[in-house]
Design an enzyme around this catalytic site. Structure first.
Site, PDB file in Angstrom:
ATOM      1  N   GLU A 164      -7.725  -4.451   5.327  1.00 24.22           N
ATOM      2  CA  GLU A 164      -7.680  -4.192   3.881  1.00 24.22           C
ATOM      3  C   GLU A 164      -6.591  -5.032   3.209  1.00 24.22           C
ATOM      4  OE1 GLU A 164      -7.934  -0.056   5.233  1.00 24.22           O
ATOM      5  OE2 GLU A 164      -8.850   0.357   3.296  1.00 24.22           O
ATOM      6  N   GLY A 216     -10.086   9.097   7.561  1.00 29.74           N
ATOM      7  CA  GLY A 216     -11.127   9.279   6.552  1.00 29.74           C
ATOM      8  C   GLY A 216     -12.333   8.466   6.996  1.00 29.74           C
ATOM      9  N   ARG A 272     -11.496  16.694   7.093  1.00 28.62           N
ATOM     10  CA  ARG A 272     -12.371  17.005   5.952  1.00 28.62           C
ATOM     11  C   ARG A 272     -13.790  17.325   6.439  1.00 28.62           C
ATOM     12  NH1 ARG A 272     -10.876  11.662   2.524  1.00 28.62           N
ATOM     13  NH2 ARG A 272      -9.392  11.282   4.197  1.00 28.62           N
ATOM     14  N   LYS A 294       3.197   0.776   3.167  1.00 31.23           N
ATOM     15  CA  LYS A 294       2.827  -0.263   4.135  1.00 31.23           C
ATOM     16  C   LYS A 294       2.937  -1.596   3.424  1.00 31.23           C
ATOM     17  CE  LYS A 294      -0.892   2.169   6.493  1.00 31.23           C
ATOM     18  NZ  LYS A 294      -2.325   2.260   6.571  1.00 31.23           N
ATOM     19  N   ASN A 323       0.875  -1.169   0.000  1.00 33.93           N
ATOM     20  CA  ASN A 323       0.000   0.000   0.000  1.00 33.93           C
ATOM     21  C   ASN A 323       0.917   1.225   0.000  1.00 33.93           C
ATOM     22  OD1 ASN A 323      -1.748   2.069   0.540  1.00 33.93           O
ATOM     23  ND2 ASN A 323      -2.768   1.065   2.259  1.00 33.93           N
ATOM     24  N   GLY A 343     -14.244   3.451  14.652  1.00 35.83           N
ATOM     25  CA  GLY A 343     -15.360   2.488  14.726  1.00 35.83           C
ATOM     26  C   GLY A 343     -15.037   1.304  15.617  1.00 35.83           C
ATOM     27  N   GLU A 344     -13.773   0.852  15.581  1.00 38.43           N
ATOM     28  CA  GLU A 344     -13.387  -0.329  16.357  1.00 38.43           C
ATOM     29  C   GLU A 344     -13.105   0.007  17.816  1.00 38.43           C
ATOM     30  OE1 GLU A 344     -10.070  -2.232  14.282  1.00 38.43           O
ATOM     31  OE2 GLU A 344     -11.131  -1.868  12.403  1.00 38.43           O
ATOM     32  N   HIS A 358     -12.696   3.574   0.085  1.00 37.70           N
ATOM     33  CA  HIS A 358     -12.651   2.580   1.183  1.00 37.70           C
ATOM     34  C   HIS A 358     -13.326   1.273   0.781  1.00 37.70           C
ATOM     35  CE1 HIS A 358     -12.580   6.150   4.236  1.00 37.70           C
ATOM     36  NE2 HIS A 358     -11.345   5.728   4.021  1.00 37.70           N
ATOM     37  N   ARG A 388      -2.520  -2.016  -3.565  1.00 39.53           N
ATOM     38  CA  ARG A 388      -3.711  -1.198  -3.372  1.00 39.53           C
ATOM     39  C   ARG A 388      -3.619  -0.045  -4.366  1.00 39.53           C
ATOM     40  NH1 ARG A 388      -4.857   3.578   0.814  1.00 39.53           N
ATOM     41  NH2 ARG A 388      -7.063   3.836   0.345  1.00 39.53           N
TER      42      ARG A 388
HETATM   43  P1  ADP Z   1      -6.636   5.743   8.743  1.00 38.94           P
HETATM   44  O1  ADP Z   1      -7.870   6.277   8.120  1.00 38.94           O
HETATM   45  O2  ADP Z   1      -5.472   6.679   8.650  1.00 38.94           O
HETATM   46  O3  ADP Z   1      -6.305   4.295   8.363  1.00 38.94           O
HETATM   47  P2  ADP Z   1      -7.374   4.635  11.332  1.00 38.94           P
HETATM   48  O4  ADP Z   1      -8.403   3.707  10.822  1.00 38.94           O
HETATM   49  O5  ADP Z   1      -6.156   4.050  11.952  1.00 38.94           O
HETATM   50  O6  ADP Z   1      -6.951   5.737  10.296  1.00 38.94           O
HETATM   51  O7  ADP Z   1      -8.088   5.568  12.439  1.00 38.94           O
HETATM   52  C1  ADP Z   1      -7.448   6.651  13.035  1.00 38.94           C
HETATM   53  C2  ADP Z   1      -8.398   7.290  14.025  1.00 38.94           C
HETATM   54  O8  ADP Z   1      -8.765   6.320  15.008  1.00 38.94           O
HETATM   55  C3  ADP Z   1      -7.800   8.477  14.768  1.00 38.94           C
HETATM   56  O9  ADP Z   1      -8.655   9.591  14.634  1.00 38.94           O
HETATM   57  C4  ADP Z   1      -7.789   8.029  16.218  1.00 38.94           C
HETATM   58  O10 ADP Z   1      -8.172   9.061  17.046  1.00 38.94           O
HETATM   59  C5  ADP Z   1      -8.873   6.974  16.264  1.00 38.94           C
HETATM   60  N1  ADP Z   1      -8.657   6.035  17.366  1.00 38.94           N
HETATM   61  C6  ADP Z   1      -7.709   5.091  17.472  1.00 38.94           C
HETATM   62  N2  ADP Z   1      -7.811   4.470  18.677  1.00 38.94           N
HETATM   63  C7  ADP Z   1      -8.845   5.044  19.332  1.00 38.94           C
HETATM   64  C8  ADP Z   1      -9.458   4.854  20.615  1.00 38.94           C
HETATM   65  N3  ADP Z   1      -9.026   3.954  21.464  1.00 38.94           N
HETATM   66  N4  ADP Z   1     -10.509   5.640  20.924  1.00 38.94           N
HETATM   67  C9  ADP Z   1     -10.951   6.573  20.061  1.00 38.94           C
HETATM   68  N5  ADP Z   1     -10.435   6.794  18.854  1.00 38.94           N
HETATM   69  C10 ADP Z   1      -9.395   6.045  18.479  1.00 38.94           C
END
Ligand code: ADP
Length: 395
Positions: A382, A210, A239, A14, A7, A330-331, A180, A91
């Site tokens: 991904e 994003g 954004r 990556k 990626n 989300g996770e 995505h 990717r």
């Molecule tokens: P990318 O879109 O760059 O792949 P990620 O999917 O890694 O980004 O998500 C990054 C976001 O996830 C950041 O805004 C970070 O604040 C948030 N994040 C990561 N861990 C936590 C957590 N434990 N609680 C809340 N937000 C989190």
């Protein structure tokens, strides 16, 4: 069969080496800050080798060469010779109107990726550079492109056309492409497998730096919040997401902004950063808990936008079996999931607060037992999705 997934971003590469079809992750890593004297290389293997190295890495080709040296290193490496890598899966962000599927890279495909750089100037040129370097480094491997936009090819015209004169769609390709896609495809397929449904209506919510949301009906994307570019839709780290285009003309005509300055404002200085001064959601949540009104309002705005999209996708699919939270926010963000699921009982969305509080890192169900709609947290992957698609193509 070993598949190297690459990626290649604007200043980073990556990578993951995955054995297929066992899906075993052999090693993974990241080269960041390419072009700087203090570029960072992170590397770890399944046998426990792990390190971080600061080095001058001038270009993507140098970064990839260093990765290959590591893979072949007698002590830290994981392969004895390059031919142990049968496939390199790339990717590629934008596949335009042409690529609705994963494809073997030919000279013509490379030319198309280059042409679509006009639609994804921040991504496609770097993705293509990764391809060119990998071709040199692995001349015997098959090179495969997996496009972020491909999953959204199934969006019907009524959802992907903009209401502007037809020639912009027909001649100039102005339409929703969506992004995505690899992530939405991966988590929605996992959800469908988990639910064991023959027909399914799922909303996949990818919340990272994003953010985007996709309506997935019977495994196919039927609507999506990003569009011609990855700018519209949800409120993101920097954004703005959806915004009245009248604001753009006001900025230009009344406040004297140039087109580039407006673009910079809306894509790099807006979103949660513009609203709160912070980009990382963890900081915003901590500030909100201390009583910072801007942070509290930004979180409420963010969740409200997601709720409105959920409502519109329930209408688009005339039903809903599950919503899926994925990616960094989300996770991991219990607070964001709680805000999104609040007062959504009309749609049959009912969160179990205790389950939502779990710190588990694996796929899980967090809805109340009586909830009509399942609420799932599914870690996205991904790279694995790219390896799976590349494997399916070449085997
Ligand atoms: P990318 O879109 O760059 O792949 P990620 O999917 O890694 O980004 O998500 C990054 C976001 O996830 C950041 O805004 C970070 O604040 C948030 N994040 C990561 N861990 C936590 C957590 N434990 N609680 C809340 N937000 C989190």
């Amino acid at each position: 069969m070993n598949i190297l997934v690459i990626n290649s971003g604007s200043s980073s590469v990556k990578f993951q080496l995955i054995e297929m079809p066992s899906e075993v992750l052999i090693c993974s890593g990241l080269v960041e800050r390419i072009g700087h004297a203090d570029a960072i290389l992170n590397y770890k293997t399944r046998s426990g080798v792990a390190f971080r190295q600061i080095d001058h890495i001038e270009s993507h080709s140098e970064g990839l060469r260093k990765i290959v040296e590591l893979l072949l290193d007698p002590e830290k490496g994981v392969i004895a010779n390059k031919d142990e890598i049968a496939v390199v899966g790339h990717r590629v962000v934008h596949g335009g109107k042409l690529f609705s599927e994963t494809i073997l890279i030919t000279p013509e495909v490379k030319q198309n990726i280059a042409e679509y750089s006009a639609l994804a100037p921040l991504h496609n040129p770097h993705n293509l550079e990764g391809v060119l370097v990998a071709e040199k480094l692995f001349p015997n491997a098959k090179q495969v492109a997996v496009f972020d936009t491909a999953f959204h090819h199934t969006i019907p015209e009524k959802a992907k056309k903009y209401a502007i004169p037809n020639e912009f769609y027909e001649k100039h390709g102005v339409q929703v492409y969506g992004f995505h896609g690899t992530s939405h495809q991966y988590v929605s397929a996992k959800a469908i497998e988990y639910l064991g449904l023959k027909t399914s209506k799922i909303i996949s919510i990818h919340l990272g730096n994003g953010c985007s949301i996709t309506a997935v009906m019977d495994g196919k994307s039927v609507d999506h919040s990003m569009g011609f570019s990855p700018s519209p839709g949800l409120i993101m780290g920097t954004r703005a997401g959806d915004i009245d285009h009248g604001v753009i003309f006001f900025l230009i005509n009344n406040l004297g902004y140039s087109a580039d300055e407006v673009n910079n404002l809306l894509t790099r200085q807006s979103g949660m950063l513009g609203l709160t001064g912070h980009m990382d959601l963890r900081d915003i949540q901590a500030e909100a808990e201390k009583g910072n009104a801007h942070c509290q309002l930004a979180l409420a705005m963010n969740a409200y936008r997601i709720q409105k999209y959920i409502g519109s996708y329930v209408a688009a699919m005339n039903g809903l079996d599950a919503i899926v939270f994925t990616a960094g926010i989300g996770e991991n963000s219990k607070m964001m999931r709680r805000l999104v699921c609040a007062d959504m009982d009309f749609f049959g969305i009912d969160l179990d607060d205790d389950k939502n509080e779990s710190d588990s890192k694996v796929m899980r169900e967090i809805n109340a037992a009586a909830s009509k709609v399942k609420i799932l947290v599914i870690p996205t992957n991904e790279e694995l999705e790219i390896a799976k698609q590349a494997f399916e193509l070449v085997r």
